[in-house]
Design a protein around this motif. Structure first.
Motif, PDB file in Angstrom:
ATOM      1  N   GLY A   1       7.869 -54.844  45.213  1.00 36.29           N
ATOM      2  CA  GLY A   1       7.598 -54.976  43.782  1.00 36.29           C
ATOM      3  C   GLY A   1       8.315 -53.909  42.978  1.00 36.29           C
ATOM      4  N   PHE A   2       8.827 -54.317  41.822  1.00 37.35           N
ATOM      5  CA  PHE A   2       9.631 -53.417  40.968  1.00 37.35           C
ATOM      6  C   PHE A   2       8.727 -52.559  40.076  1.00 37.35           C
ATOM      7  CE2 PHE A   2      11.782 -52.938  36.785  1.00 37.35           C
ATOM      8  CZ  PHE A   2      12.843 -52.138  37.175  1.00 37.35           C
ATOM      9  N   GLY A   3       7.931 -53.214  39.247  1.00 34.24           N
ATOM     10  CA  GLY A   3       7.032 -52.468  38.364  1.00 34.24           C
ATOM     11  C   GLY A   3       5.714 -52.174  39.071  1.00 34.24           C
TER      12      GLY A   3
ATOM     13  N   GLY B   1      14.444 -60.592  39.762  1.00 34.10           N
ATOM     14  CA  GLY B   1      14.171 -59.755  38.601  1.00 34.10           C
ATOM     15  C   GLY B   1      12.975 -58.832  38.769  1.00 34.10           C
ATOM     16  N   ASP B   2      12.458 -58.432  37.627  1.00 31.57           N
ATOM     17  CA  ASP B   2      11.457 -57.354  37.609  1.00 31.57           C
ATOM     18  C   ASP B   2      10.051 -57.854  37.919  1.00 31.57           C
ATOM     19  OD1 ASP B   2      13.636 -55.932  36.884  1.00 31.57           O
ATOM     20  OD2 ASP B   2      13.039 -55.640  34.791  1.00 31.57           O
ATOM     21  N   ASN B   3       9.798 -58.063  39.192  1.00 26.82           N
ATOM     22  CA  ASN B   3       8.438 -58.418  39.609  1.00 26.82           C
ATOM     23  C   ASN B   3       7.572 -57.154  39.622  1.00 26.82           C
ATOM     24  OD1 ASN B   3       9.463 -57.079  41.777  1.00 26.82           O
ATOM     25  ND2 ASN B   3       9.198 -58.728  43.236  1.00 26.82           N
TER      26      ASN B   3
ATOM     27  N   ASN C   1      14.571 -53.265  48.916  1.00 29.17           N
ATOM     28  CA  ASN C   1      13.403 -52.565  48.386  1.00 29.17           C
ATOM     29  C   ASN C   1      13.855 -51.867  47.106  1.00 29.17           C
ATOM     30  OD1 ASN C   1      11.537 -50.507  47.849  1.00 29.17           O
ATOM     31  ND2 ASN C   1      11.311 -49.877  49.986  1.00 29.17           N
ATOM     32  N   HIS C   2      13.313 -52.327  45.975  1.00 30.94           N
ATOM     33  CA  HIS C   2      13.740 -51.761  44.687  1.00 30.94           C
ATOM     34  C   HIS C   2      12.511 -51.512  43.823  1.00 30.94           C
ATOM     35  CE1 HIS C   2      16.046 -50.910  41.157  1.00 30.94           C
ATOM     36  NE2 HIS C   2      15.800 -52.042  40.544  1.00 30.94           N
ATOM     37  N   SER C   3      12.520 -50.408  43.085  1.00 30.48           N
ATOM     38  CA  SER C   3      11.363 -50.115  42.232  1.00 30.48           C
ATOM     39  C   SER C   3      11.810 -49.402  40.962  1.00 30.48           C
ATOM     40  CB  SER C   3      10.348 -49.268  42.998  1.00 30.48           C
ATOM     41  OG  SER C   3      10.955 -48.082  43.451  1.00 30.48           O
TER      42      SER C   3
ATOM     43  N   PHE D   1      28.151 -55.675  44.245  1.00 26.99           N
ATOM     44  CA  PHE D   1      27.673 -55.407  42.873  1.00 26.99           C
ATOM     45  C   PHE D   1      26.419 -56.211  42.597  1.00 26.99           C
ATOM     46  CE2 PHE D   1      32.267 -55.148  42.932  1.00 26.99           C
ATOM     47  CZ  PHE D   1      32.553 -53.991  42.221  1.00 26.99           C
ATOM     48  N   TRP D   2      25.650 -55.754  41.609  1.00 24.33           N
ATOM     49  CA  TRP D   2      24.599 -56.611  41.034  1.00 24.33           C
ATOM     50  C   TRP D   2      24.769 -56.599  39.529  1.00 24.33           C
ATOM     51  CZ3 TRP D   2      19.462 -53.782  40.018  1.00 24.33           C
ATOM     52  CH2 TRP D   2      19.552 -52.423  40.295  1.00 24.33           C
ATOM     53  N   ASN D   3      24.742 -57.801  38.958  1.00 27.82           N
ATOM     54  CA  ASN D   3      24.950 -57.989  37.518  1.00 27.82           C
ATOM     55  C   ASN D   3      23.599 -58.063  36.830  1.00 27.82           C
ATOM     56  OD1 ASN D   3      27.710 -58.078  37.519  1.00 27.82           O
ATOM     57  ND2 ASN D   3      27.862 -60.308  37.441  1.00 27.82           N
ATOM     58  N   ASP D   4      23.409 -57.237  35.815  1.00 27.82           N
ATOM     59  CA  ASP D   4      22.078 -57.171  35.211  1.00 27.82           C
ATOM     60  C   ASP D   4      22.115 -57.355  33.695  1.00 27.82           C
ATOM     61  OD1 ASP D   4      19.338 -56.881  35.163  1.00 27.82           O
ATOM     62  OD2 ASP D   4      19.400 -54.691  35.053  1.00 27.82           O
ATOM     63  N   MET D   5      20.916 -57.545  33.140  1.00 26.11           N
ATOM     64  CA  MET D   5      20.673 -57.625  31.690  1.00 26.11           C
ATOM     65  C   MET D   5      21.537 -58.715  31.062  1.00 26.11           C
ATOM     66  SD  MET D   5      18.406 -55.248  31.462  1.00 26.11           S
ATOM     67  CE  MET D   5      18.134 -54.441  29.904  1.00 26.11           C
ATOM     68  N   ASN D   6      21.779 -59.773  31.841  1.00 26.69           N
ATOM     69  CA  ASN D   6      22.749 -60.766  31.391  1.00 26.69           C
ATOM     70  C   ASN D   6      22.114 -62.074  30.915  1.00 26.69           C
ATOM     71  OD1 ASN D   6      21.986 -61.359  33.992  1.00 26.69           O
ATOM     72  ND2 ASN D   6      24.043 -61.401  34.849  1.00 26.69           N
TER      73      ASN D   6
ATOM     74  N   ARG E   1      16.492 -47.903  43.941  1.00 28.98           N
ATOM     75  CA  ARG E   1      15.532 -47.267  43.043  1.00 28.98           C
ATOM     76  C   ARG E   1      16.230 -47.129  41.706  1.00 28.98           C
ATOM     77  NH1 ARG E   1      10.043 -45.841  42.311  1.00 28.98           N
ATOM     78  NH2 ARG E   1       9.951 -44.079  40.871  1.00 28.98           N
ATOM     79  N   TRP E   2      15.495 -47.268  40.668  1.00 35.72           N
ATOM     80  CA  TRP E   2      16.031 -46.967  39.341  1.00 35.72           C
ATOM     81  C   TRP E   2      15.658 -45.526  39.048  1.00 35.72           C
ATOM     82  CZ3 TRP E   2      13.577 -49.252  34.297  1.00 35.72           C
ATOM     83  CH2 TRP E   2      14.224 -48.701  33.183  1.00 35.72           C
ATOM     84  N   SER E   3      16.506 -44.594  39.267  1.00 34.55           N
ATOM     85  CA  SER E   3      17.820 -44.616  39.900  1.00 34.55           C
ATOM     86  C   SER E   3      17.909 -43.477  40.906  1.00 34.55           C
ATOM     87  CB  SER E   3      18.930 -44.318  38.901  1.00 34.55           C
ATOM     88  OG  SER E   3      18.998 -45.155  37.796  1.00 34.55           O
TER      89      SER E   3
HETATM   90  C1  GLC Z   1      16.445 -54.037  34.686  1.00 33.93           C
HETATM   91  C2  GLC Z   1      16.664 -54.576  36.093  1.00 33.93           C
HETATM   92  C3  GLC Z   1      16.181 -53.584  37.118  1.00 33.93           C
HETATM   93  C4  GLC Z   1      16.891 -52.258  36.899  1.00 33.93           C
HETATM   94  C5  GLC Z   1      16.690 -51.757  35.473  1.00 33.93           C
HETATM   95  C6  GLC Z   1      17.527 -50.532  35.164  1.00 33.93           C
HETATM   96  O1  GLC Z   1      15.098 -53.944  34.420  1.00 33.93           O
HETATM   97  O2  GLC Z   1      16.050 -55.817  36.263  1.00 33.93           O
HETATM   98  O3  GLC Z   1      16.405 -54.047  38.414  1.00 33.93           O
HETATM   99  O4  GLC Z   1      16.414 -51.314  37.795  1.00 33.93           O
HETATM  100  O5  GLC Z   1      17.068 -52.780  34.567  1.00 33.93           O
HETATM  101  O6  GLC Z   1      18.869 -50.793  35.332  1.00 33.93           O
END
Ligand code: GLC
Length: 676
Positions: A454-456, A421-423, A479-481, A306-311, A170-172
């Motif tokens: 689904g994220f969003g 990514g952000d589905n 499962n991430h949202s 780890f997960w690498n993001d915003m890259n 979950r964020w976050s």
């Molecule tokens: C980006 C990522 C998402 C994450 C969010 C906050 O949108 O794709 O998975 O939750 O950033 O870090």
């Protein structure tokens, strides 16, 4: 027959996507029609029935024909079917029809793939300049072409086996207590789980390689506490490094000149989560080595994923553009905003993030050359993940570390997996997830998956159930949202028993899924494939866009429509349907080759077992550690069946050779196991 040809145009940039050395062919033999303008296009006339597969992470169906796609790693959370690019740039195509060949265009800038968009029967590939390498692969079957391509680009990243367990995100999760109660809920309700993801708020003001001491203090002890509950914590790492006096990563990077620079040599300033940041120059070998070592800050605390993001990298704003914007906005205050000026005004603000001009305003130092970012844009996420992957080889030589990234380019598949990514919590995105998985397999991104549920946007309980019923087959099951959306943890729903059954089935399937995954890694094959890859001569199978083969033994036909109580399924051969209500509660039906309407309730999962094949199942477990790989049950279909089971310790980096894989035979109603 198997053959790879290589054509080098102009002065190429070495992306290291390819590991195999292939002799160059003379350009006079290049089989496509080229156009020599300022930029480079080449085209191919498609036959009426040609199908075009590939492109990895992209919108639309498995057969990519009928649209225009762009390879351009994009931070765009709205994956509607009119979008041309998502987060990854995977320049592989497989044309299947009157001729059969694979194409890989090794080029780190933007590419357009017009696959029957301008003209129904024309495939046109367009690059911004002449400097690229084109590989053409020929083979007798599609699987063979994929194998050649994957041999060319090298072995895919291997995830630890625990990463096949269920992950909750979950964020976050804002503090330790929130994580603890999430884990307690799973453990108390027998909902299997192996990992909890930590999104940006575990950090101190979004600074990479820091911990928020107020909310996640004594982090090492917390990691240990979670390990005792068989939970791996998986923190996020972002590309941008906060500009802040006294912050070691920032100060070291500035001192060593490791950040991307503007034309005048000053570090480029962008805005992301922490406010103003610099981007480490991941394309510069020394900077990469430096950034990679930083992961040790968390490895030392017991973290192993780890997960690498915003890259891509994602840019909210560049310092220059933001300053200009404020000046320009002054012109609109006190003005009577009319049709033109209102839209100009709106546009000014709306185009501030990920602005193409900003991607032209900073530079990399790569192999002694200064390169403007837009020329090499698609390499950034790849090189960030490579930074980590190369560091892990040194910091953790014998233990696999979980790593997956948002942005990617082919080559990155050797260092990590991806998530898509952000589905959104949309039924259409469940379908997109199903359709994208085989294309990712082709491109070597075997450890991958989407944000399940689904994220969003706001998820509904039926969508979550159906998505999970598909997600249990993808290597990454997370499962991430997003912040602000309806909560998506399983505790939110009434169907706890149904989720429990789904997750227990997943853990039952892990011996098979992991075995098929590892075989796909080691043999350069597909983990998930379109039916047409197996049933080459079956015209109807080649049109099936919503069923998949998962490994060698099974086919799945997920339900992805709201209120559907079942669906039409095409069987390319007679198969045995196993209808699972849970790992233990299952019934069998035999279906002949052909079309069938097959009911499927919200609490059911359909697995179609192919003739002569075996599906091994474990008795499940609350975590992957609890799975007993020595006590498997076997589902069979036919008088004589066989299966090759790949097994290892799930964590070390040594993989048993083929001779050690276990052969399982079924004959005269008896199961026999032996080493091959
Ligand atoms: C980006 C990522 C998402 C994450 C969010 C906050 O949108 O794709 O998975 O939750 O950033 O870090």
């Amino acid at each position: 027959m198997c053959m790879i040809k290589k054509y080098v145009f102009g002065k190429t940039i070495e992306t290291e996507a390819v590991v195999l050395s292939v002799q160059e062919s003379p350009l006079s033999q290049f089989p496509f029609l080229g156009q020599n303008e300022k930029t480079f296009s080449f085209s191919y006339k498609m036959g009426k029935n040609d199908k075009v597969y590939g492109l990895g992470e992209a919108v639309r169906g498995m057969n990519k024909r009928g649209f225009l796609y762009k390879s351009k790693c994009s931070d765009d959370p709205v994956h509607t079917e009119d979008k041309s690019s998502l987060y990854g740039a995977h320049n592989f195509l497989l044309v299947d029809g009157k001729e059969r060949f694979g194409l890989f265009i090794d080029y780190p800038g933007e590419i357009t793939f017009d696959i029957g968009y301008e003209k129904l029967d024309e495939l046109v590939i367009h690059l911004n300049d002449f400097n690229c390498t084109v590989y053409i692969m020929e083979g007798d079957t599609k699987t063979q072409i994929v194998r050649e391509f994957r041999t060319l680009i090298g072995q895919s990243y291997v995830a630890p086996r625990w990463a096949f367990g269920y992950g909750q995100s979950r964020w976050s999760y804002m503090d330790k207590e929130e994580v603890r109660s999430l884990v307690a809920f799973h453990r108390e309700n027998q909902l299997p789980m192996d990992s909890v993801y930590l999104d940006i708020d575990y950090m101190e003001r979004y600074k990479d390689f820091t911990i928020n001491e107020e909310t996640f203090g004594d982090f090492e002890a917390f990691v240990e506490e979670m390990k005792e509950q068989k939970i791996h914590l998986v923190p996020i790492i972002d590309a941008g490094v906060k500009i802040e006096e006294g912050y070691d990563v920032y100060e070291e990077g500035v001192k060593a000149g490791y950040f991307c620079k503007k034309e005048n040599g000053d570090p480029f300033v962008a805005g992301v989560w922490p406010g103003r940041v610099h981007f480490p120059d991941m394309l510069n070998q020394n900077a990469r080595a430096w950034f990679g070592k930083k992961y040790d800050f968390l490895l030392e605390k017991g973290i192993d994923g780890f997960w690498n993001d915003m890259n891509e990298p994602a840019i909210f704003y560049s310092e220059e553009r933001l300053n200009q914007l404020f000046v320009k906005l002054q012109n609109y205050s006190n003005k009577n905003l009319d049709i033109q000026s209102f839209f100009e005004f709106k546009n000014l603000v709306e185009t501030i993030n990920n602005n193409p001009e900003d991607y032209k305003s900073f530079y990399h130092e790569m192999n002694g050359e200064t390169l403007r970012h837009d020329q090499v844009h698609n390499l950034y996420g790849y090189m960030m993940t490579r930074a980590a992957g190369e560091a892990f080889d040194e910091l953790s030589p014998n233990k696999r570390i979980l790593m997956f990234s948002r942005a990617s380019y082919i080559g990155m598949h050797r260092y990590g997996g991806i998530w898509t990514g952000d589905n959104m919590s949309w039924w259409s995105h469940l379908k997109l997830n199903i359709q994208m998985m085989p294309s990712l397999s082709m491109c070597g991104f075997l450890y991958s998956g989407a944000d399940v549920g689904g994220f969003g946007a706001n998820v509904t309980e039926d969508l979550m159930l159906r998505w999970m019923a598909f997600g249990i087959f993808t290597p990454l099951l997370r499962n991430h949202s997003a912040m602000g959306t309806r909560r998506q943890e399983l505790s939110t729903f009434e169907s706890i028993t149904e989720f429990k059954n789904l997750l227990q089935l997943r853990y039952g399937l892990i011996p098979y899924l992991y075995s098929e995954y590892m075989k796909a890694v080691l043999e350069n094959s597909l983990y998930m494939s379109p039916l047409s890859f197996e049933y080459e001569e079956d015209e109807r199978a080649s049109q099936i866009e919503d069923q998949l083969l998962v490994g060698d033994s099974i086919m799945i036909a997920p339900v992805y429509e709201q209120n559907a109580k079942g669906r039409y399924v095409y069987l390319p051969e007679t198969m045995k349907l196993i209808r699972f209500k849970s790992l233990e509660d299952k019934t069998y039906e035999i279906y002949e080759k052909g079309n069938h309407y097959i009911p499927c309730e919200l609490d059911e999962v359909l697995i179609f077992l192919r003739p002569g094949k075996i599906l091994p199942l474990s008795k499940g477990g609350m975590s992957t550690e609890e799975i007993d790989f020595s006590q498997l049950n076997y589902e069979v279909f036919g008088e004589e069946c066989s299966y090759t089971l790949y097994l290892d310790d799930g964590i070390s980096k040594e993989y048993p050779a083929k001779e050690q894989w276990k052969k399982i035979l079924y004959k005269n109603t008896v199961i026999m196991t032996e080493n091959q």
